[in-house]
Design an enzyme around this catalytic site. Sequence first.
Site, mmCIF file in Angstrom:
data_model
loop_
_atom_site.group_PDB
_atom_site.id
_atom_site.type_symbol
_atom_site.label_atom_id
_atom_site.label_comp_id
_atom_site.label_asym_id
_atom_site.label_seq_id
_atom_site.Cartn_x
_atom_site.Cartn_y
_atom_site.Cartn_z
ATOM 1 N N LYS A 234 33.487 -21.486 30.939
ATOM 2 C CA LYS A 234 32.173 -21.546 31.590
ATOM 3 C C LYS A 234 31.877 -22.956 32.097
ATOM 4 C CE LYS A 234 29.438 -18.254 30.066
ATOM 5 N NZ LYS A 234 28.586 -17.481 29.180
ATOM 6 N N ASN B 102 15.723 -9.537 27.699
ATOM 7 C CA ASN B 102 16.713 -9.719 26.632
ATOM 8 C C ASN B 102 15.995 -10.266 25.396
ATOM 9 O OD1 ASN B 102 16.795 -12.729 26.700
ATOM 10 N ND2 ASN B 102 17.478 -12.314 28.791
ATOM 11 N N PHE C 266 24.073 -23.594 28.195
ATOM 12 C CA PHE C 266 24.336 -22.897 26.936
ATOM 13 C C PHE C 266 25.270 -21.722 27.214
ATOM 14 C CE2 PHE C 266 21.606 -24.103 23.286
ATOM 15 C CZ PHE C 266 21.036 -25.230 23.848
HETATM 16 N N1 CTP Z 1 22.226 -19.301 33.490
HETATM 17 C C1 CTP Z 1 21.512 -19.640 34.616
HETATM 18 N N2 CTP Z 1 21.240 -18.719 35.560
HETATM 19 C C2 CTP Z 1 21.663 -17.449 35.417
HETATM 20 C C3 CTP Z 1 22.395 -17.071 34.273
HETATM 21 C C4 CTP Z 1 22.654 -18.030 33.324
HETATM 22 O O1 CTP Z 1 21.122 -20.801 34.736
HETATM 23 N N3 CTP Z 1 21.377 -16.561 36.347
HETATM 24 C C5 CTP Z 1 22.523 -20.340 32.513
HETATM 25 C C6 CTP Z 1 21.895 -20.149 31.156
HETATM 26 O O2 CTP Z 1 20.625 -20.783 31.077
HETATM 27 C C7 CTP Z 1 22.907 -20.837 30.265
HETATM 28 C C8 CTP Z 1 24.219 -20.596 30.974
HETATM 29 O O3 CTP Z 1 23.898 -20.315 32.307
HETATM 30 O O4 CTP Z 1 22.704 -22.232 30.212
HETATM 31 C C9 CTP Z 1 25.065 -19.503 30.397
HETATM 32 O O5 CTP Z 1 24.491 -18.294 30.579
HETATM 33 P P1 CTP Z 1 25.314 -16.959 30.247
HETATM 34 O O6 CTP Z 1 24.426 -15.822 30.538
HETATM 35 O O7 CTP Z 1 25.883 -17.067 28.887
HETATM 36 O O8 CTP Z 1 26.491 -17.060 31.261
HETATM 37 P P2 CTP Z 1 26.819 -16.194 32.486
HETATM 38 O O9 CTP Z 1 26.820 -17.047 33.683
HETATM 39 O O10 CTP Z 1 25.923 -15.048 32.564
HETATM 40 O O11 CTP Z 1 28.275 -15.715 32.217
HETATM 41 P P3 CTP Z 1 28.791 -14.403 31.437
HETATM 42 O O12 CTP Z 1 28.006 -13.242 31.919
HETATM 43 O O13 CTP Z 1 30.205 -14.356 31.811
HETATM 44 O O14 CTP Z 1 28.576 -14.720 29.997
#
Ligand code: CTP
Length: 402
Positions: free
Chosen positions: A341, A213, A327
């Site tokens: 979240k 990403n 975040f």
């Molecule tokens: N995060 C994490 N592990 C993952 C995905 C995300 O620790 N496998 C953490 C990121 O570091 C961030 C937070 O979760 O602090 C939010 O990540 P985000 O990708 O925005 O949330 P998602 O859980 O993926 O939810 P959605 O797809 O619904 O946005």
Amino acid sequence: MQDEGKGSRQGRVLVVVTGCIAAYKAAEVLRGLQKAGCDVRVAMTEHATEFVGPITFEALSGHPVVTDLFRASTPIPHIELTDWAELVCVVPATANFLAKMAAGIADDAASTTVLAAGCPVLVAPAMNVRMWSNPQTQANLDILRSSGVDVVMPVAGRLACGAEGEGKLASVEQVVAAALETLRPEPDLSGRAFLVTAGPTHEAIDPVRFLANASSGKMGYAIAAAAARHGARVVLVSGPTALACPPGVDRVDVTSAAEMLEASKAAFASADCAILAAAVADYTPAHPADHKLKKDAEPLGSIELVQTADILRTLSAEKGGRVVIGFAAETGDAVAKAQAKLARKGCDLIVANDVSREDSAFGSDTDAVTFVSPEGAEPLPTLAKPQVAERLIARAATLLEA
Ligand code: CTP
């Protein structure tokens, strides 16, 4: 070398003395820093030595004084000194020296050392009022401020040349206080351990291709740097980025979400606070190939994906009394989505970031974020990432105290 611990205001300060009548005040600043527990070394310009002899600073500091790159007690003094220093404090800073700093000129031991500094730099200017108010001097200061140099403003008073006006070196107490604040700013996080995650993850499709990403890692790196500046012990678990490890931070390089999970769990075992700023891939290829896929022999119509483990949720579930901050990078309705979240992940705070905004986009140098906690939403103005990091560290310190 003295105690390198971060328990008090101890620290390693390089005082750079430049050629001005206020050079003798640098000796008092040195004393003030020592009284606060700092180990101090000194570099001087040639002109500074016309005002105060290096032997004075040598006797006070207990270290050789660097005045000449080619006749120093070590072979590469500017690198040795800046590897050692946690703060460079230019006192007094002449108009000429500020101009050289602003232009990146390194033509003597003092200016070369300042240019090589990887730690915070503080300048305490002193000069004639007309030199101080000259637009060129002010423009130079603007350049220095924008590159992160702290300035202890001179005060108005009777100057050595007999003129009245601004340009007098700030008081010794002010310079020492500013140096200590730059060295160990409040809140004092000494004794605290932080885990910070940053950057993207790369999920292998085959040995040469991956899913990733657009995360630059800038936010997480700024947070790690800020936590370290406040005295915390910091482990930065970083996905692939082009960024340099901030000073005083222990970086663990990882590539995939699975590796980030393992490294984060290991660091969290001895952490008081985890700030998970990484843009972790939510999906990873279920069957990564162990050889490079050939488009003719093995055409790739689709990739089967499986979800990665959620690091934020995993650490939150086992956090006990520790603080966990996540975040939420969203495109629209960032605060509402972050509130959901927060509940879903079970952490203490979510930093909501609307990445569809130009001032908050992935890779940008600014962010317009909102801190979302069970107590409510606190929007912040658009700030440079290091400033967002400062605010977040202050908020984390409050949560740690609670
Ligand atoms: N995060 C994490 N592990 C993952 C995905 C995300 O620790 N496998 C953490 C990121 O570091 C961030 C937070 O979760 O602090 C939010 O990540 P985000 O990708 O925005 O949330 P998602 O859980 O993926 O939810 P959605 O797809 O619904 O946005």
